[in-house]
Design an enzyme around this catalytic site. Sequence first.
Site, PDB file in Angstrom:
ATOM      1  N   ASP A  57      -5.289   1.289   2.187  1.00  0.00           N
ATOM      2  CA  ASP A  57      -5.145   2.876   1.894  1.00  0.00           C
ATOM      3  C   ASP A  57      -3.673   2.986   2.460  1.00  0.00           C
ATOM      4  O   ASP A  57      -3.303   3.106   3.542  1.00  0.00           O
ATOM      5  CB  ASP A  57      -5.975   3.851   2.639  1.00  0.00           C
ATOM      6  N   HIS A  58      -2.698   3.424   1.211  1.00  0.00           N
ATOM      7  CA  HIS A  58      -1.470   3.437   1.294  1.00  0.00           C
ATOM      8  C   HIS A  58      -0.707   4.706   1.952  1.00  0.00           C
ATOM      9  O   HIS A  58       0.224   4.786   2.467  1.00  0.00           O
ATOM     10  CB  HIS A  58      -0.522   3.356   0.038  1.00  0.00           C
ATOM     11  N   ARG A  59      -1.842   5.587   2.331  1.00  0.00           N
ATOM     12  CA  ARG A  59      -1.587   6.985   3.017  1.00  0.00           C
ATOM     13  C   ARG A  59      -1.528   6.649   4.551  1.00  0.00           C
ATOM     14  O   ARG A  59      -0.793   7.071   5.254  1.00  0.00           O
ATOM     15  CB  ARG A  59      -2.559   7.921   2.894  1.00  0.00           C
TER      16      ARG A  59
END
Length: 448
Positions: free
Chosen positions: A418-420
């Site tokens: 998850d790039h967040r």
Amino acid sequence: MTEQTFLLPDLGEGLTEAEIVRWLVHEGDTVEVDQPVVEVETAKSLVEVPSPYAGRVAVRHAAEGATLDVGRPLLTVAALVPEAEAYREEERAGSGNVLIGYGTTGATVTARRRRPRTRQAPPATPHRVPLVVSPLVRRLAREGGLDLSTVEATGPGGLIMRSDVERALARPAAAVVAPAAVVAPAAVVAPAAVVAPAAPAVVVAPAASMAPIASAAPVEPPAAASGERRIPLSGFRKAVSAALTRSRAEIPEATVWVDVDATRLWELRRQTPGPGLLAYLARFTVAALRQYPMLNARLDTDRQEIVEFDRINLGIAVQGDRGLVVPAVLGAEAMTTGELDQEIRRITASAREGRVTAQEAGTFTLNNYGSFRVDGSAAIINHPQVAILGFGRIMDRPWVVDGELCVRKITQMSFVFDHRVCDGGTAAGFMRSVADAVEDPASAIARL
């Protein structure tokens, strides 16, 4: 006669419905508290649901194969009347089998019962049966050696919630602390998004107080066109569809790959009978997660916070007859390679047989694509987790070692995150930690 209706509870997986697979009791049967009464299918497993009531089964509210929403009536149980009480009821009414001038009458019974009234002792308070509907709550209490009848319930209708059990388990360890300060250990807290059932999902109410439930008019299914057939989604496929759709809709995922020389790990496994390759991969993954704890986490979008977990519940993707399930090795951070091997074999066998029970959710998922004879996959993250690691098949491939071309055992490792919660540098660092351990397992094991 008192009747109580048991509503379908949230079984700890955050689902809104379940499919009735098999009834374990018939109408008219006598059931005890905690006796399994029905087998339902959830997103991850077949679960036996126990009855919170004792008595006679009056109504089964759904047929086998039907899909039932959480919070809807599942079973109505009528209280059993003791023989002595039934006799007194007949006595008060008169036996009816009398000769003229003999037998019982209403007046006689009333007069005889009035005299001792002032000397009667107050009725004894019935023993409180603990009201628990969640298998997850029962398992937590059983593992902690807790008597549920001693737990103070805070749920609706006297229902014992997970937080009640955790508070009771924490109390002995903090006997000198005021009750208001007692909190459950963080090590046993699973993601709130999957284990904190909403209150309406577990309400149990007497049948007499329930309003009639209106049923929607049946929708006529569309006719199949020539050359096609329509197959309704099972409860399992509906749940999987909803979970994967949510993951893809909410998580901005990124995928990275690396080819790994697994020759030394292959030789170690061949020369040292014992744990399988997956157990070693699990051990190296757990070690890397301790280095990069932001990947053993979930994202709280409401509060804009990354919630990291002290405990590593390592989910293992397993393909069974019903579909893909992800049982978890709970507390994997405290296990040796041998212990991981035993637990992985146990949960995978249970999953393939459809015997996985409701439990705490995983906090990270490990997938073995090699069992399907493929090299890798851009997998979908198991929401609300933030990453998934997978290994493809191990193949003989030409490889350069110390400037020389030779044949080595190569596998492809793919990582979706998850790039967040992190950037590519963190993802690459995590991957290299695992890959370096695979390529030099002896050194990695010595450091663990």
